[in-house]
Each structure stands twice: as structure tokens, then as C-alpha cells.
Design a protein around this motif. Structure first.
Motif, mmCIF file in Angstrom:
data_model
loop_
_atom_site.group_PDB
_atom_site.id
_atom_site.type_symbol
_atom_site.label_atom_id
_atom_site.label_comp_id
_atom_site.label_asym_id
_atom_site.label_seq_id
_atom_site.Cartn_x
_atom_site.Cartn_y
_atom_site.Cartn_z
ATOM 1 N N VAL A 1 9.483 -2.263 -5.887
ATOM 2 C CA VAL A 1 9.531 -3.513 -6.646
ATOM 3 C C VAL A 1 10.614 -3.350 -7.697
ATOM 4 C CG1 VAL A 1 8.251 -5.112 -8.124
ATOM 5 C CG2 VAL A 1 7.068 -3.891 -6.284
ATOM 6 N N GLY A 2 11.649 -4.192 -7.599
ATOM 7 C CA GLY A 2 12.782 -4.050 -8.504
ATOM 8 C C GLY A 2 13.496 -2.724 -8.344
ATOM 9 N N GLY A 3 13.489 -2.185 -7.133
ATOM 10 C CA GLY A 3 14.162 -0.910 -6.878
ATOM 11 C C GLY A 3 13.326 0.310 -7.182
ATOM 12 N N ARG A 4 12.136 0.129 -7.730
ATOM 13 C CA ARG A 4 11.267 1.260 -8.076
ATOM 14 C C ARG A 4 10.068 1.313 -7.138
ATOM 15 N NH1 ARG A 4 10.869 1.278 -14.726
ATOM 16 N NH2 ARG A 4 13.126 1.529 -15.122
ATOM 17 N N ARG A 5 9.732 2.528 -6.762
ATOM 18 C CA ARG A 5 8.587 2.696 -5.869
ATOM 19 C C ARG A 5 7.298 2.362 -6.594
ATOM 20 N NH1 ARG A 5 9.721 5.600 -1.137
ATOM 21 N NH2 ARG A 5 11.834 6.481 -1.126
ATOM 22 N N ARG A 6 6.377 1.771 -5.853
ATOM 23 C CA ARG A 6 5.075 1.426 -6.426
ATOM 24 C C ARG A 6 3.986 1.828 -5.440
ATOM 25 N NH1 ARG A 6 3.322 -4.557 -8.406
ATOM 26 N NH2 ARG A 6 4.904 -4.123 -9.986
ATOM 27 N N ALA A 7 2.927 2.404 -5.988
ATOM 28 C CA ALA A 7 1.792 2.767 -5.140
ATOM 29 C C ALA A 7 1.164 1.496 -4.580
ATOM 30 C CB ALA A 7 0.758 3.554 -5.942
ATOM 31 N N LEU A 8 0.747 1.582 -3.334
ATOM 32 C CA LEU A 8 0.113 0.425 -2.700
ATOM 33 C C LEU A 8 -1.388 0.612 -2.726
ATOM 34 C CD1 LEU A 8 2.133 -0.716 0.449
ATOM 35 C CD2 LEU A 8 1.229 -2.134 -1.373
ATOM 36 N N ASP A 9 -2.047 -0.076 -3.623
ATOM 37 C CA ASP A 9 -3.502 -0.081 -3.651
ATOM 38 C C ASP A 9 -3.955 -1.455 -4.133
ATOM 39 O OD1 ASP A 9 -3.486 -0.089 -6.558
ATOM 40 O OD2 ASP A 9 -3.073 2.055 -6.451
ATOM 41 N N ALA A 10 -5.271 -1.634 -4.158
ATOM 42 C CA ALA A 10 -5.819 -2.954 -4.471
ATOM 43 C C ALA A 10 -5.437 -3.422 -5.873
ATOM 44 C CB ALA A 10 -7.341 -2.931 -4.318
ATOM 45 N N ASP A 11 -5.226 -2.464 -6.798
ATOM 46 C CA ASP A 11 -4.947 -2.846 -8.183
ATOM 47 C C ASP A 11 -3.466 -3.091 -8.437
ATOM 48 O OD1 ASP A 11 -7.641 -2.618 -8.834
ATOM 49 O OD2 ASP A 11 -7.451 -0.467 -9.246
ATOM 50 N N SER A 12 -2.595 -2.524 -7.588
ATOM 51 C CA SER A 12 -1.166 -2.636 -7.863
ATOM 52 C C SER A 12 -0.421 -3.426 -6.795
ATOM 53 C CB SER A 12 -0.545 -1.232 -7.964
ATOM 54 O OG SER A 12 -0.659 -0.543 -6.731
ATOM 55 N N ARG A 13 -1.138 -4.070 -5.892
ATOM 56 C CA ARG A 13 -0.462 -4.843 -4.858
ATOM 57 C C ARG A 13 0.268 -6.027 -5.498
ATOM 58 N NH1 ARG A 13 -3.758 -6.373 0.375
ATOM 59 N NH2 ARG A 13 -5.220 -7.149 -1.182
ATOM 60 N N PRO A 14 1.560 -6.194 -5.177
ATOM 61 C CA PRO A 14 2.315 -7.274 -5.818
ATOM 62 C C PRO A 14 1.875 -8.647 -5.329
ATOM 63 C CG PRO A 14 3.615 -6.229 -4.094
ATOM 64 C CD PRO A 14 2.365 -5.415 -4.241
ATOM 65 N N GLU A 15 2.116 -9.621 -6.181
ATOM 66 C CA GLU A 15 1.820 -10.996 -5.810
ATOM 67 C C GLU A 15 2.961 -11.564 -4.967
ATOM 68 O OE1 GLU A 15 -0.946 -12.583 -6.446
ATOM 69 O OE2 GLU A 15 -1.844 -10.995 -7.669
ATOM 70 N N GLY A 16 2.650 -12.525 -4.105
ATOM 71 C CA GLY A 16 3.677 -13.199 -3.326
ATOM 72 C C GLY A 16 4.105 -12.417 -2.104
ATOM 73 N N GLU A 17 5.279 -12.801 -1.590
ATOM 74 C CA GLU A 17 5.764 -12.243 -0.340
ATOM 75 C C GLU A 17 6.407 -10.870 -0.530
ATOM 76 O OE1 GLU A 17 6.987 -15.973 2.446
ATOM 77 O OE2 GLU A 17 8.317 -15.572 0.741
ATOM 78 N N ILE A 18 6.367 -10.092 0.545
ATOM 79 C CA ILE A 18 7.016 -8.783 0.604
ATOM 80 C C ILE A 18 8.016 -8.829 1.752
ATOM 81 C CG2 ILE A 18 6.687 -6.313 0.999
ATOM 82 C CD1 ILE A 18 3.823 -6.681 -0.072
ATOM 83 N N GLU A 19 9.232 -8.355 1.512
ATOM 84 C CA GLU A 19 10.231 -8.385 2.568
ATOM 85 C C GLU A 19 10.225 -7.082 3.365
ATOM 86 O OE1 GLU A 19 14.246 -8.872 1.292
ATOM 87 O OE2 GLU A 19 14.377 -6.862 0.427
ATOM 88 N N LEU A 20 10.473 -7.223 4.651
ATOM 89 C CA LEU A 20 10.656 -6.084 5.544
ATOM 90 C C LEU A 20 11.977 -6.325 6.267
ATOM 91 C CD1 LEU A 20 9.920 -3.551 7.081
ATOM 92 C CD2 LEU A 20 8.354 -4.917 8.487
ATOM 93 N N ARG A 21 13.006 -5.611 5.859
ATOM 94 C CA ARG A 21 14.344 -5.865 6.390
ATOM 95 C C ARG A 21 14.509 -5.288 7.794
ATOM 96 N NH1 ARG A 21 18.916 -5.657 1.625
ATOM 97 N NH2 ARG A 21 17.925 -7.227 0.280
ATOM 98 N N VAL A 22 15.353 -5.958 8.557
ATOM 99 C CA VAL A 22 15.653 -5.549 9.933
ATOM 100 C C VAL A 22 17.137 -5.229 10.020
ATOM 101 C CG1 VAL A 22 15.732 -6.274 12.341
ATOM 102 C CG2 VAL A 22 13.786 -6.925 10.900
#
Length: 268
Positions: A199-220
Motif C-alpha cells: 500500500v503506497g509502495g510499502r508492504r502490509r500484513a494481510l489480516d482481518a484488522d489491516s485489510r485495505p478498503e476498496g479495490e486491490i490491483e493485480l497487475r498482468v
């Protein structure tokens, strides 16, 4: 990313998988069964307690513990082992109807029953866990294989993109998934090739408390260039495990070569 690279990542992730959640919809009944089934078995053996040796009756309790552990979690198996040892002592050993043993051989049998029950309970749960992992991995590999075959045989990139959108929705439990062609602006949270999130170039742990709001991109990417991105809208369920995220990255990667190949005009 090639299919072979994706599968190697999946094999690596299999060693990182966390423990399967112990609690499930069937856990409650399994715990109750773990507490009560040994008591029922002890009552069933009651008319024969003067004729049966304890070495003959103890294996019956072991079978019960294994059965409970095979349908429940480790907690259910442990409760079944403790319950089996307790009711074996209370009903089948002298002095009867007390939680006390005066004969050293009876005490040894009860302790052995407890230890064996705990061991076989753990083994049964582990076997069921390995079976579940094998089934899940086989399903993931089947999805990757089917997508790879489609990517090499489909005449339209849109067919492959539509297929992968459906696969991503199922594997990640998404509420919505769409695809945007080309290199697009903005810096939404990104699911990276190693299954981590930035998020914003920084890694973030993926868990129920830190999941970002909105869409997440997966580039191809195809031929070293960004061909587009899948925009993932998370569902209300739990955060997908690392292995599921790596499967998603591998599935998305199968569209890269197709999008890099000249073909009919794509739909917007």
C-alpha cells in the motif's frame, strides 16, 4: 510468469501454510462426542467387566478416541482420550465407581490408555489435515492447468480474461473482479507476485484488522510489459491464505502472454 514458476511457488508456499483452523461447524458435536462416547462405551462394557481383562477393554476405548479425532479437531481427540481414561478408571477398575486405582497394573493400563489415546488422536488429526491439504492443492493445480490450456488454445484474449476473472473470484472469495487493459494511473493497494500486499509502495500484513478498503490491483505482465490489471474487490469472508494468493497470481499471469499476442480488437 510461467505455469512452472507459479507451481514452484505453490510448492514453496505449502511449507508455509499455517495450521488449519481447529474450530469448524462440526467441532461442537465432535467435542460432545469426545466427552460422552467413552462413557457410553464404559457402560456397554459394564456387564463384562469381571470377564474382560483390561488389556482387552482398553483397545475399545482407543478405537473410540481415533473415531472422534478423525471427525473433529485435536481438541476433540484430546478430550476423548481424557474421557476414555477417566471412565475406564471409574467404571472398569477397582474400586468401582471411584476415580481411584489401587492395583498398579490397572494404573499402568489407564495411563497407557491415556498416552496412546493422545498419540493416535494427534495422528488421526494430522492425517485428516494432510488429506485436506492434498485435496486443496489438487484443486488449485487443476485450476492452473485448465487456465493454462485455455490460454494456449483460446482465440480471444477476452475469453481468457473472463475465465480468469471467474477463477480469481472463487479462489480469493471476491465480491467483484474486473479487468482494465493497458498501463493505468493511480496507486491502489497491489497484490504482488510473491503473494504479499503493498500500500503506497510499502508492504502490509494481510489480516482481518489491516485489510485495505476498496479495490486491490493485480497487475498482468507479458513480454516484460504491463498488459493490464485485475481489480479485486474483497468479499466479507476471511483473508485468503498465502497459498490462495499465489494461486491467484499464477492464474493472472496466464493472461500475460495472451494479451501480448496481436489479435482481434478487445472489448473495453
Amino acid at each position: 510468469m510461467s505455469t512452472e514458476t507459479g507451481i514452484r511457488r505453490l510448492h514453496h508456499a505449502a511449507g508455509l501454510r499455517g495450521p488449519i483452523a481447529a474450530w469448524s461447524l462440526r467441532e461442537g458435536p465432535a467435542v460432545v462426542a469426545g466427552l460422552m462416547a467413552p462413557f457410553v462405551v464404559a457402560l456397554a462394557l459394564l456387564p463384562f467387566r469381571t470377564d474382560l481383562s483390561h488389556t482387552d477393554s482398553a483397545p475399545v476405548f482407543v478405537v473410540v478416541v481415533v473415531a472422534i479425532a478423525s471427525i473433529g479437531s485435536r481438541a476433540a481427540g484430546v478430550l476423548a482420550a481424557l474421557s476414555a481414561a477417566a471412565w475406564f478408571d471409574y467404571v472398569l477398575t477397582r474400586p468401582y465407581w471411584t476415580f481411584g486405582i489401587t492395583d498398579s497394573s490397572d494404573l499402568g493400563t489407564a495411563l497407557l490408555l491415556l498416552v496412546v489415546g493422545l498419540i493416535v488422536s494427534r495422528l488421526a488429526v494430522r492425517a485428516r489435515r494432510l488429506e485436506a491439504i492434498t485435496d486443496t492443492d489438487a484443486e488449485y493445480l487443476a485450476r492452473i492447468h485448465a487456465t493454462a490450456v485455455l490460454a494456449r488454445s483460446a482465440g480471444s484474449a477476452d475469453v481468457v480474461v473472463g475465465h480468469v476473472r471467474g477463477e480469481l473470484t472463487e479462489v480469493l472469495g471476491l465480491r467483484d473482479c474486473r479487468f482494465e487493459f493497458g498501463t493505468l494511473p493511480g496507486q491502489p493497494p497491489r497484490l504482488r507476485q510473491d503473494g504479499t500486499l503493498t500500500v503506497g509502495g510499502r508492504r502490509r500484513a494481510l489480516d482481518a484488522d489491516s485489510r485495505p478498503e476498496g479495490e486491490i490491483e493485480l497487475r498482468v505482465h507479458g513480454n516484460g510489459r504491463c498488459q493490464g490489471r485485475f481489480m479485486l474487490t474483497p468479499g466479507a469472508g476471511p483473508v485468503p491464505p498465502l497459498l490462495a494468493r499465489l494461486v491467484a497470481v499464477t492464474l493472472a499471469g496466464e493472461t500475460g502472454a495472451v494479451l501480448d499476442t496481436p489479435g482481434p480488437e478487445r472489448e473495453g
